[in-house]
Design an enzyme around this catalytic site. Structure first.
Site, PDB file in Angstrom:
ATOM      1  N   PHE A 133     136.067-109.364  70.523  1.00 50.51           N
ATOM      2  CA  PHE A 133     136.281-110.809  70.402  1.00 50.51           C
ATOM      3  C   PHE A 133     137.219-111.293  71.494  1.00 50.51           C
ATOM      4  CE2 PHE A 133     138.593-114.516  68.704  1.00 50.51           C
ATOM      5  CZ  PHE A 133     137.517-115.351  68.453  1.00 50.51           C
ATOM      6  N   GLY A 138     140.920-115.763  74.923  1.00 49.09           N
ATOM      7  CA  GLY A 138     141.601-116.292  76.104  1.00 49.09           C
ATOM      8  C   GLY A 138     140.832-115.967  77.368  1.00 49.09           C
ATOM      9  N   GLU A 150     144.174-104.684  78.663  1.00 48.26           N
ATOM     10  CA  GLU A 150     144.893-105.401  77.607  1.00 48.26           C
ATOM     11  C   GLU A 150     146.064-104.626  77.002  1.00 48.26           C
ATOM     12  OE1 GLU A 150     144.215-108.601  76.710  1.00 48.26           O
ATOM     13  OE2 GLU A 150     142.818-108.553  78.392  1.00 48.26           O
TER      14      GLU A 150
END
Length: 225
Positions: free
Chosen positions: A56, A59, A133
């Site tokens: 998902f 940003g 990330e």
């Protein structure tokens, strides 16, 4: 300050991480290769539907995923909402000009984009995603369910790691706007991160009123500066 672009290549060749190291210093803890491999393996084993791996995006993954995917859909998750709650002192910020990055906080809902990874490439592409990330470990990856136009799908989401020193809870909207308007680092201006996210959500027909209100405020502030 050396400028760098966030691309698949800069993730894999180490230049993205090197730009962060140059700003934060060698003492900043980064996720090791063994830790990354263990987390990716654990997420794959915990998949609610084995072999069906969705990610998902809330940003910059919406407009610059940097990993390969097999399918893309708009999606909505519940129990989380989009929030600027992570300090950016590298990347889109610096120690002198800190910014803020989006994460997912508990409560409410969030509409974004879900990406399906090809089964044969899931481990490889999650490794790229984790390098991007998770290298400072400021997020907490978890599985949840997303509603998509073709039905519900299990997705990996990156929620805020509340125990991390980058976590910035409870900031007022005017404080958030000020940091977004002034933050800048090796990846560019923090306000552009906000503007690009808001623009791509609109292109997808997704309206985030709070984000759009923040965008309007930051445009005024960044223009004045």
């Amino acid at each position: 300050m050396v400028k760098v672009k966030l691309t698949r290549e800069s993730i894999l060749d180490g230049s993205l991480h090197a730009s962060v190291r140059a700003v934060l210093g060698p003492e900043e803890p980064f996720m090791s290769g063994d830790e990354r491999a263990a987390q990716v393996d654990a997420m794959l084993k915990a998949a609610p539907v084995p072999g069906r791996i969705w990610v998902f995006a809330f940003g910059s993954l919406i407009w610059n995923p940097a990993f390969h995917f097999a399918e893309r859909r708009t999606a909505r998750i519940y129990g989380f909402h989009r929030q600027f709650c992570l300090w950016a002192r590298a990347g889109r910020g610096s120690p002198e000009r800190p910014g803020l990055m989006l994460s997912l906080e508990s409560g409410g809902s969030c509409t974004g984009v879900a990406y399906r990874l090809a089964k044969s490439a899931a481990a490889t592409e999650l490794d790229v995603l984790w390098r991007r990330e998770m290298f400072t470990m400021a997020y907490r990856p978890v599985w949840t369910m997303a509603r998509t136009p073709k039905g519900p799908e299990p997705v990996i989401v990156f929620s805020a790691n509340r125990g991390h020193k980058r976590y910035a809870p409870g900031l007022r909207q005017d404080e958030i706007a000020r940091y977004l308007a002034t933050g800048a680092g090796p990846l560019g201006r923090c306000c552009d991160y906000l503007f690009d996210t808001a623009a791509h959500l609109r292109d997808l027909g997704i309206r985030d009123r709070r984000l759009e209100a923040l965008e309007a405020k930051v445009r005024v502030l960044s223009g004045a500066m």
